[in-house]
Design a protein around this motif. Structure first.
Motif, PDB file in Angstrom:
ATOM      1  N   UNK A 132       0.855  -1.179   0.000  1.00  0.00           N
ATOM      2  CA  UNK A 132       0.000   0.000   0.000  1.00  0.00           C
ATOM      3  C   UNK A 132       0.894   1.233   0.000  1.00  0.00           C
ATOM      4  N   UNK A 133       0.306   2.375  -0.199  1.00  0.00           N
ATOM      5  CA  UNK A 133       1.037   3.631  -0.335  1.00  0.00           C
ATOM      6  C   UNK A 133       1.168   4.318   1.012  1.00  0.00           C
ATOM      7  N   UNK A 134       2.337   4.897   1.248  1.00  0.00           N
ATOM      8  CA  UNK A 134       2.607   5.572   2.519  1.00  0.00           C
ATOM      9  C   UNK A 134       3.103   6.993   2.235  1.00  0.00           C
ATOM     10  N   UNK A 135       2.332   8.012   2.535  1.00  0.00           N
ATOM     11  CA  UNK A 135       2.806   9.396   2.316  1.00  0.00           C
ATOM     12  C   UNK A 135       3.855   9.788   3.345  1.00  0.00           C
ATOM     13  N   UNK A 136       4.845  10.529   2.889  1.00  0.00           N
ATOM     14  CA  UNK A 136       5.871  11.022   3.817  1.00  0.00           C
ATOM     15  C   UNK A 136       5.262  12.050   4.751  1.00  0.00           C
ATOM     16  N   UNK A 137       5.764  12.083   5.963  1.00  0.00           N
ATOM     17  CA  UNK A 137       5.268  13.065   6.935  1.00  0.00           C
ATOM     18  C   UNK A 137       5.745  14.459   6.547  1.00  0.00           C
ATOM     19  N   UNK A 138       5.065  15.462   7.090  1.00  0.00           N
ATOM     20  CA  UNK A 138       5.416  16.840   6.757  1.00  0.00           C
ATOM     21  C   UNK A 138       6.845  17.191   7.162  1.00  0.00           C
ATOM     22  N   UNK A 139       7.341  16.792   8.351  1.00  0.00           N
ATOM     23  CA  UNK A 139       8.753  17.097   8.668  1.00  0.00           C
ATOM     24  C   UNK A 139       9.729  16.505   7.657  1.00  0.00           C
ATOM     25  N   UNK A 140       9.455  15.281   7.178  1.00  0.00           N
ATOM     26  CA  UNK A 140      10.324  14.668   6.164  1.00  0.00           C
ATOM     27  C   UNK A 140      10.252  15.462   4.868  1.00  0.00           C
TER      28      UNK A 140
END
Length: 648
Positions: free
Chosen positions: A334-342
């Motif tokens: 499944x797809x995992x969006x990067x967190x905002x800090x990253x």
């Protein structure tokens, strides 16, 4: 001196980083980002092995044009939907998901038929689609059920909330979850339809906490809006929609007879002789092969439906989108969006690299190639992470901010370089003018110097000589003086040993000062020279040439010789005077004794003859005394110990 802290490039970088972070948070350019997502998703689906239909857990059943043609009416009545559910249910699917709009007032009279079917406990695996509405302040939500009358205790509903992050175009890519509804225990059906289906299929209890969806042992990373990215299935090149490749038409199920006679066990299906079976039996077995233990999604895919949308892999019907959302939740990848800090750290690194390359590389073409390389590397990394690991990094904002900082920094640094070039040009002109002025002064000194000045190479070849050097040696042109200083044939030096001594000193010492020697002039006469020579080194600290000067000291030498002869004469005269004075004193002492004895004899009794003799040597003695006194006076006069009285 006050320091200048105005670094506009750093301020521009900070501004663009903050802008990129805000744009990422509020998704200001999602219409462009959707295109990068579509490109990456197509790459992801092209490199992955496409799951075969029989291995997929989700099957599409379409109310297509063939279905409505057989039905000879549109839309389908509640009784016909109930019949379709009943016949599909007979094939033992794990779940039946109905993604149909059931709020047709003209057909509400048939709701009781569908209500009666769904009230049966064995049909608790049927899921209906609802939707959620918020008030104008987006604070209070309300679930809108499929129908006001079709609401049973056994039937589960879930809201269809597959949204488009772009407000300009509809581009479905995410499933939005509302934690305030999902975590509200007073709301029965607070989860989206896809999660409700995955919940029943996996027999787990979902929960959401801090942008993370927990579905049994699986963790789904959501973005900051609690959106789940849908990992769409690839649409083959020869198919317009996904249902053309992985779907079944609902008319095939309606053609089945009463499903009760088709309750075959697995042993019968395994050992059946298909040559002896009827057409109805074969149809049942084929449909059972597609449906058994799977999730069946029923939706409208007819030509008149408006339920189709753009997705990252092409155009899909709403039921296909729901099917892919369910498939995303129950499969391993499944797809995992990067967190905002990253995301922000990546933006800072990328924009800093672009600014650093523009600041360090002064050629615009090379700088652009480096900028292009950074973007290609960034694209490759983002694509690889997405394709093979399902990791999503937003690209558009970094592209836009990177392009802005590249062009702004290029203009800024190139203007600084232009100013530096102009300043360097002016400084160079000043230095050139100063150098020309210094050279003119040196040339004036060189041409007008009293001393003879020259330059010669290591072999003694004269490179240059000033007019005084030519005049002193009696030559008319520097070419006539070639090799005379170090010439082994000795055309210059009166004493050949002096030439050998000078050559030895030049080779041994870096500076030779005050070397005096006699040399021949062009006319054959000789003069005395006072010569100085030094080594001139090049940038590599190697000998470049010799530089020296000489002065004609012949007159000085003659004057020194005259002074030396005068001093010698004075010394000889002084010695003579001292000798004479000493002799005068020495002679007077015995002479005075003789004169005294002569006087005594004159006064004694002597004969006339004897007195005459005494008178003679007394007179001679006095005369000698006068001479001695005169000599003594002369020596005093020469030595300056006597003063003359010039008065009359």
């Amino acid at each position: 001196m006050k320091k200048n802290y105005y670094r506009y490039d750093i301020y521009c970088l900070i501004f663009l980083i903050v802008s990129a972070c805000l744009c990422e948070y509020y998704e200001a350019f999602t219409i462009i980002e959707d295109q990068t997502l579509s490109f990456r998703q197509l790459m992801r689906t092209s490199v992955r092995k496409i799951k075969k239909v029989q291995t997929r857990k989700v099957v599409l059943v379409s109310l297509d044009d063939e279905f409505y043609q057989d039905l000879n009416q549109k839309p389908a009545k509640r009784s016909e939907i109930a019949t379709l559910i009943q016949k599909i249910h007979a094939l033992n699917p794990k779940l039946i998901v109905i993604n149909l709009l059931m709020r047709y007032p003209t057909y509400s009279s048939e709701d009781e038929i569908l209500q009666e079917l769904l009230d049966k406990p064995e049909y608790s695996n049927v899921l209906l689609a609802s939707h959620v509405e918020f008030n104008k302040d987006h604070l209070k939500s309300e679930l809108i059920y499929p129908s006001d009358t079709i609401r049973t205790d056994h039937t589960t509903t879930g809201y269809v909330n597959i949204i488009s992050p772009c407000s300009v175009v509809t581009f479905l890519s995410r499933l939005r979850i509302y934690p305030e509804i999902a975590n509200d225990s007073s709301i029965k059906d607070g989860w989206p339809l896809a999660i409700q289906a995955a919940k029943k299929f996996l027999n787990v209890t979902p929960r959401i906490q801090e942008n993370t969806l927990y579905l049994g042992n699986q963790l789904f990373q959501l973005d900051h809006n609690n959106d789940l990215y849908i990992d769409y299935s690839p649409v083959p090149a020869d198919a317009t929609f996904l249902n053309d490749y992985m779907g079944l038409t609902a008319s095939a199920f309606l053609k089945l007879k009463d499903p009760k006679p088709y309750q075959y066990d697995e042993e019968f299906i395994k050992n059946a002789d298909y040559n002896t079976l009827s057409e109805e039996d074969i149809t049942f077995l084929e449909l059972s092969f597609w449906v058994k233990d799977r999730i069946v999604v029923i939706g409208d895919t007819s030509i008149d439906t408006r339920d189709w949308y753009d997705t990252p892999v092409g155009t899909m019907y709403g039921s296909e989108v729901v099917a892919d959302a369910i498939d995303t939740l129950i499969k391993d990848s499944f797809l995992r969006p990067a967190s905002l800090p990253v995301e922000w750290c990546i933006s800072i690194v990328m924009l800093s690299l672009i600014l650093l390359s523009v600041g360090r590389i002064h050629k615009v073409r090379s700088c652009f190639l480096v900028y292009l390389g950074i973007n290609i590397l960034f694209t490759a990394v983002c694509s690889i992470l997405y394709i093979y690991y399902g990791y999503i990094i937003t690209m558009t904002y970094n592209y836009l901010a990177g392009g802005l900082i590249f062009f702004a920094a290029t203009l800024y640094y190139r203007s600084i370089d232009h100013q530096k070039k102009e300043f360097s040009k002016k400084e160079l002109e000043k230095k050139k003018a100063s150098l020309e002025q210094a050279e003119s002064k040196y040339r004036s000194i060189f041409e007008n110097a009293i001393e003879g000045m020259f330059q010669m190479d290591e072999s003694g070849h004269i490179l240059s000589a000033n007019p005084s050097a030519l005049s002193i040696l009696g030559y008319d042109h520097p070419s006539e003086m070639q090799d005379i200083l170090l010439d082994r044939t000795n055309r210059l030096y009166v004493d050949r040993n002096e030439q050998a001594k000078l050559i030895c000193l030049i080779q041994k010492e870096t500076i030779v000062k005050g070397f005096e020697t006699r040399v021949y002039r062009k006319d054959g006469s000789w003069i005395w020279l006072h010569l100085s020579v030094r080594h001139v080194m090049d940038e590599k600290n190697s000998l470049a040439f010799y530089e020296g000067s000489f002065l004609d000291i012949t007159e000085k030498k003659k004057r020194i010789d005259v002074e030396r002869e005068t001093e010698a004469a004075r010394a000889a005269m002084k010695s003579r005077s001292e000798v004479l004075a000493s002799m005068s004193h020495e002679l007077r002492t015995p002479l005075n004794a003789i004169l005294g004895m002569a006087k005594i004899l004159k006064e004694s009794d002597l004969s006339d003859v004897q007195k005459n003799y005494v008178e003679i040597f007394a007179t001679a003695g006095e005369h000698l005394l006068v001479l001695i006194n005169d000599v003594l006076s002369l020596t005093k006069l020469e030595s300056g110990t006597i003063q003359l009285d010039l008065s009359p």
